[in-house]
Write an enzyme that holds these catalytic residues in place. Structure first.
Site, mmCIF file in Angstrom:
data_model
loop_
_atom_site.group_PDB
_atom_site.id
_atom_site.type_symbol
_atom_site.label_atom_id
_atom_site.label_comp_id
_atom_site.label_asym_id
_atom_site.label_seq_id
_atom_site.Cartn_x
_atom_site.Cartn_y
_atom_site.Cartn_z
ATOM 1 N N LYS A 48 0.820 -1.209 0.000
ATOM 2 C CA LYS A 48 0.000 0.000 0.000
ATOM 3 C C LYS A 48 0.851 1.254 0.000
ATOM 4 O O LYS A 48 2.051 1.231 0.246
ATOM 5 C CB LYS A 48 -0.964 -0.011 1.193
ATOM 6 C CG LYS A 48 -2.118 -1.001 0.970
ATOM 7 C CD LYS A 48 -3.157 -0.985 2.061
ATOM 8 C CE LYS A 48 -4.245 -2.018 1.737
ATOM 9 N NZ LYS A 48 -5.234 -2.150 2.814
ATOM 10 N N ARG A 74 -2.758 -10.187 5.660
ATOM 11 C CA ARG A 74 -3.249 -10.267 4.278
ATOM 12 C C ARG A 74 -2.181 -9.672 3.363
ATOM 13 O O ARG A 74 -1.930 -8.471 3.398
ATOM 14 C CB ARG A 74 -4.566 -9.492 4.162
ATOM 15 C CG ARG A 74 -5.211 -9.532 2.784
ATOM 16 C CD ARG A 74 -6.496 -8.712 2.754
ATOM 17 N NE ARG A 74 -7.146 -8.770 1.462
ATOM 18 C CZ ARG A 74 -6.808 -7.991 0.429
ATOM 19 N NH1 ARG A 74 -5.850 -7.101 0.545
ATOM 20 N NH2 ARG A 74 -7.449 -8.116 -0.720
#
Ligand code: PT1
Length: 276
Positions: free
Chosen positions: A222, A256
């Site tokens: 991210k 994740r």
């Protein structure tokens, strides 16, 4: 309809579990052929399982900042054939990343044992679909929609507000008949948070223990990792594995990630230190 399979026991595992990310979204090189995308997803799944993934998360809607919504028909067409193929071929637990009640129901019929919803079952019918499916659920904090969430970052205390939101959603889930042992929570890194707020959430992740639910975290590749490292999205594996290890140290139960091998090694080093 594939045989239902058990989800891992998040708390009993004794180590953070690694959830591999499997995007069932068409890429720019594909002609949109469904067979192609099922083949590619199966190959990607096999590689992640070999690298040590404990479960796989299949999603057909991009929820990164600025992403446009996808029609339910399209989402079904992307996700269900992939879950069916994975369930037929592998015996690992499968998760579906969706906010659509119809996709939830059909994915569980196809073999998913976990519903991962970034909108925390707020769509009409989602609570009921999840409750009647009988599987586990992960509820995540965000504000607004992926299209507008980048501007919704006013908090007095981001950690307290994320905990309040998740606590309220836990109440709704329990009221809908979803038992506590089937619920995971996720602070939603990168969803309506600034860089500073994302790292505040990571530093204070332990405070989420007050919710008394296993914590799932998703920071992989991210922007928060990109800003911290100065790396483009395809070179964030090391930074992402470091972030995953920091989350493990602060009690995360499920990580994740895209880069399963890097995460597995980081977690192994952390566990070796803990065991000494
Ligand atoms: C997540 C998550 C998810 N993230 C759960 N599901 C995405 N439970 C999809 C960026 O800042 O964290 N938890 N499903 C992907 N969404 C994003 C958000 C991708 C932000 C990228 C960014 O770069």
């Amino acid at each position: 309809m594939n045989a239902p399979r058990a989800c891992p026991d998040w708390r009993q595992a004794g180590r953070p579990l690694i959830m591999g990310i499997l995007n069932a979204t068409p890429d720019s090189f594909s002609d949109g052929g469904r067979f192609d995308s099922v083949e590619r997803a199966t190959a990607a799944a096999e590689a992640m399982l070999e690298a040590g993934a404990d479960l796989l998360d299949v999603g057909g809607e991009s929820t990164r900042p600025g992403a446009a919504p996808v029609a339910e028909d399209e989402e079904l067409a992307r996700v269900i054939p992939v879950i069916e193929a994975l369930a037929a071929r592998f015996d690992c637990p499968l998760s579906v990343d969706t906010s659509s009640p119809m996709v939830m129901t059909r994915a569980v019929e196809a073999g998913a044992c976990l519903i991962n919803d970034v909108r925390a079952l707020r769509r009409p019918g989602a609570l009921e679909a999840a409750a009647s499916s009988g599987v586990s659920v992960c509820v995540m904090h965000m504000r607004g929609e992926p299209g507008d969430m980048a501007t919704r970052t006013e908090y007095t205390d981001v950690v307290a507000e994320v905990i309040d939101y998740l606590g309220a959603r836990l109440g709704c889930l329990r009221e809908a008949g979803i038992p506590a042992e089937r619920i995971l929570v996720d602070p939603g890194f990168g969803f309506a948070k600034t860089h500073e707020q994302n790292f505040t959430l990571l530093r204070r992740l332990e405070e989420l223990a007050t919710l008394d639910a296993p914590i799932l975290v998703g920071m992989s590749r991210k922007r928060m990792i990109g800003e911290a490292t100065g790396q483009p999205v395809d070179r964030r594996a090391v930074g992402s594995a470091a972030a995953a290890m920091l989350a493990a140290e602060r009690g995360a139960a499920v990580l994740r990630v895209h880069d399963v091998e890097a995460t597995r090694d980081a977690v192994s080093v952390w566990r070796a230190m803990r065991a000494a």
